[in-house]
Design an enzyme around this catalytic site. Structure first.
Site, PDB file in Angstrom:
ATOM      1  N   SER A 127       0.857  -1.315   0.084  1.00  0.00           N
ATOM      2  CA  SER A 127      -0.015   0.027  -0.017  1.00  0.00           C
ATOM      3  C   SER A 127       0.809   1.325  -0.104  1.00  0.00           C
ATOM      4  CB  SER A 127      -0.773  -0.039   1.198  1.00  0.00           C
ATOM      5  OG  SER A 127      -1.346   1.295   1.593  1.00  0.00           O
ATOM      6  N   GLU A 129       0.442   3.648   1.661  1.00  0.00           N
ATOM      7  CA  GLU A 129       0.245   3.897   3.158  1.00  0.00           C
ATOM      8  C   GLU A 129       1.687   3.673   3.604  1.00  0.00           C
ATOM      9  OE1 GLU A 129      -1.817   5.501   5.673  1.00  0.00           O
ATOM     10  OE2 GLU A 129      -2.419   6.620   3.680  1.00  0.00           O
ATOM     11  N   TYR A 151      -1.573   0.672  10.573  1.00  0.00           N
ATOM     12  CA  TYR A 151      -1.647   0.040   9.475  1.00  0.00           C
ATOM     13  C   TYR A 151      -0.672  -0.176   8.628  1.00  0.00           C
ATOM     14  CZ  TYR A 151      -3.450  -0.771   4.548  1.00  0.00           C
ATOM     15  OH  TYR A 151      -3.878  -1.019   3.412  1.00  0.00           O
TER      16      TYR A 151
HETATM   17  O1  F7E Z   1      -8.908   8.426   4.077  1.00  0.00           O
HETATM   18  C1  F7E Z   1      -9.194  11.880   5.154  1.00  0.00           C
HETATM   19  C2  F7E Z   1      -8.228  11.183   5.980  1.00  0.00           C
HETATM   20  O2  F7E Z   1      -9.919   6.336   5.108  1.00  0.00           O
HETATM   21  C3  F7E Z   1      -8.323   9.332   3.032  1.00  0.00           C
HETATM   22  C4  F7E Z   1      -7.084   2.192   2.276  1.00  0.00           C
HETATM   23  O3  F7E Z   1      -7.844   1.442   1.311  1.00  0.00           O
HETATM   24  O4  F7E Z   1      -6.180   3.499   0.643  1.00  0.00           O
HETATM   25  C5  F7E Z   1      -7.007   3.753   1.889  1.00  0.00           C
HETATM   26  O5  F7E Z   1      -6.642   4.630   2.997  1.00  0.00           O
HETATM   27  C6  F7E Z   1      -8.095  10.594   3.652  1.00  0.00           C
HETATM   28  C7  F7E Z   1      -7.355  10.502   5.053  1.00  0.00           C
HETATM   29  O6  F7E Z   1      -8.424   6.078   3.045  1.00  0.00           O
HETATM   30  C8  F7E Z   1     -12.544  11.751   6.724  1.00  0.00           C
HETATM   31  O7  F7E Z   1      -7.704  11.770   7.125  1.00  0.00           O
HETATM   32  C9  F7E Z   1     -11.158  13.162   6.209  1.00  0.00           C
HETATM   33  O8  F7E Z   1      -6.506  11.529   4.804  1.00  0.00           O
HETATM   34  O9  F7E Z   1     -10.530   6.874   2.691  1.00  0.00           O
HETATM   35  P1  F7E Z   1      -9.657   7.041   3.747  1.00  0.00           P
HETATM   36  P2  F7E Z   1      -6.673   5.881   3.448  1.00  0.00           P
HETATM   37  O10 F7E Z   1      -6.475   6.286   4.739  1.00  0.00           O
HETATM   38  O11 F7E Z   1      -6.108   6.882   2.563  1.00  0.00           O
HETATM   39  C10 F7E Z   1      -4.678   3.147   1.263  1.00  0.00           C
HETATM   40  C11 F7E Z   1      -3.909   3.179   0.057  1.00  0.00           C
HETATM   41  C12 F7E Z   1      -4.847   1.815   1.875  1.00  0.00           C
HETATM   42  O12 F7E Z   1      -4.050   1.051   1.868  1.00  0.00           O
HETATM   43  C13 F7E Z   1      -5.761   1.594   2.919  1.00  0.00           C
HETATM   44  O13 F7E Z   1      -6.165   0.161   3.112  1.00  0.00           O
HETATM   45  O14 F7E Z   1      -9.324  11.116   4.060  1.00  0.00           O
HETATM   46  N1  F7E Z   1     -10.505  12.042   5.870  1.00  0.00           N
HETATM   47  N2  F7E Z   1     -12.293  12.890   6.961  1.00  0.00           N
HETATM   48  C14 F7E Z   1     -11.440  10.991   6.084  1.00  0.00           C
HETATM   49  N3  F7E Z   1     -11.282   9.703   5.863  1.00  0.00           N
HETATM   50  C15 F7E Z   1     -12.394   8.846   6.342  1.00  0.00           C
HETATM   51  N4  F7E Z   1     -12.247   7.506   6.411  1.00  0.00           N
HETATM   52  N5  F7E Z   1     -13.390   9.517   6.923  1.00  0.00           N
HETATM   53  C16 F7E Z   1     -13.613  10.901   7.110  1.00  0.00           C
HETATM   54  O15 F7E Z   1     -14.506  11.300   7.691  1.00  0.00           O
END
Ligand code: F7E
Length: 332
Positions: A127, A129, A151
């Site tokens: 990932s 990440e 993670y």
């Molecule tokens: O967050 C911001 C949050 O949870 C994206 C997974 O598939 O991609 C994914 O991980 C961004 C972050 O995805 C909210 O702070 C703001 O900056 O959609 P996400 P992620 O963390 O990027 C990678 C490549 C993986 O490998 C993972 O498995 O959005 N954000 N407000 C928020 N995020 C969430 N979830 N909810 C909010 O309310």
């Protein structure tokens, strides 16, 4: 008929992968964990060609048994605790499944046939990440890792142990460093789907607010359907190697919200959005943008859906689902 084994078949990528491999003529085996797992029903109904095999990344003997049943040519290890925000609350579980689970899977592959002449080909879902507090812009296969969440740390272990098993035992193992990839099958807890679903519901008058965290983070978002194709292409190479899979475009969460509301036909998006500290992360990944030149040149992979196309696809899907729900509620 080639045989493929998918862990995480009930998740977004697992479903796309099962569909893709079936269309390519594979016999598909999907590992499902737990007793009475409600997601198993979805697989039985929507993907009837998938042979369901029980197994759990926390349990090595179950992985060995599952591979003995499936006798696969290709293994796609897509299972994980994948929600970054949850990984701070369940850090040990995340390390055990997202990290050590990869080691168990590699051991199972080694035991069941990874070293015979007829080698199992193994794909590890690494990932973006892992890049975390990025040391290079854009990020490619040589960018050093600096994970920012339990993670991300677990994914670094999974990545490194995959490379190590390839180098130590000659296992045919690849690692795909995939940037965010989304679509209508994305869970509602991830920001893209949370936003597109809210935009649709606000348009239909069944929701009046969208509560988010950090709007400034930047992500390189692609379409999951394009990304599973890249996974498969990696396993069709002569030699195993690692590849970054990304669009090369980055957007803020704010841009995502603006576009999704625009596609849904809701004006003045700011009046619906509120920020709440509970959605901010203890350590954020501020900027991701991938350089997938290697995949484009060696695999011939190119993403077919861009950011605008992805957001449109997701909002239109949510509008369809939510208006169907609203109609059902009216007739109940
Ligand atoms: O967050 C911001 C949050 O949870 C994206 C997974 O598939 O991609 C994914 O991980 C961004 C972050 O995805 C909210 O702070 C703001 O900056 O959609 P996400 P992620 O963390 O990027 C990678 C490549 C993986 O490998 C993972 O498995 O959005 N954000 N407000 C928020 N995020 C969430 N979830 N909810 C909010 O309310």
């Amino acid at each position: 008929m080639p045989r493929a084994f998918i862990t995480g078949v009930t998740g977004q990528d697992g479903q796309h992968m099962a569909e893709f491999l079936h269309s390519k003529g594979y016999e598909v085996f999907g590992m499902v964990k737990g007793q009475n797992n409600p997601k198993e029903q979805i697989i039985r109904e929507e993907f009837p060609y998938v042979n369901i095999v029980p197994g759990d990344l926390a349990d090595l003997p179950s992985l060995v048994k599952a591979l003995e049943v499936a006798q696969p040519d290709e293994v796609y290890n897509l299972a994980a605790i994948s929600f970054v925000a949850l990984s701070w609350n369940q850090a040990e579980l995340t390390a055990n499944l997202t990290g050590t689970g990869v080691l168990r899977m590699l051991e199972a592959v080694r035991m069941v046939g990874g070293q015979t002449d007829n080698k199992i080909r193994f794909y590890q879902a690494s990932s973006s990440e892992m890049f975390g507090k990025v040391r290079q812009i854009p990020q490619d296969e040589l960018t050093p890792f600096h994970p920012r969440s339990p993670y991300g740390c677990a994914k670094v272990f999974g990545h490194d142990i995959t490379v190590n098993y390839r180098e130590s035992y000659g296992l045919w193992a690849c690692s795909g460093i995939l940037f965010n990839h989304e679509g209508p099958r994305r869970g509602i807890e991830f920001v893209t789907r949370k936003v597109t679903n809210a935009a649709a519901r606000i348009k239909l008058g069944v929701q009046d607010e969208l509560v988010l965290g950090n709007l400034d983070a930047k992500r390189d978002w692609g379409y999951a359907g394009d990304y599973v194709k890249a996974m498969w292409m990696m396993l069709q190479q002569d030699e195993p190697d690692d590849f970054v899979i990304a669009t090369g475009e980055t957007h803020t969460i704010e841009e995502l919200v603006e576009l999704a509301f625009d596609v849904a036909g809701v004006s003045n998006w700011r009046s619906y959005v509120r920020q709440d500290p509970k959605f901010f992360r203890p350590a954020e990944v501020d900027l991701l943008i991938g350089d997938s030149t290697k995949a484009r040149e060696k695999l011939g992979w190119v993403p077919e859906v861009d950011f605008a196309g992805l957001v449109r696809m997701m909002v239109e899907n949510d509008l369809r689902l939510e208006s169907r729900k609203a109609r059902r509620d009216l007739t109940d």
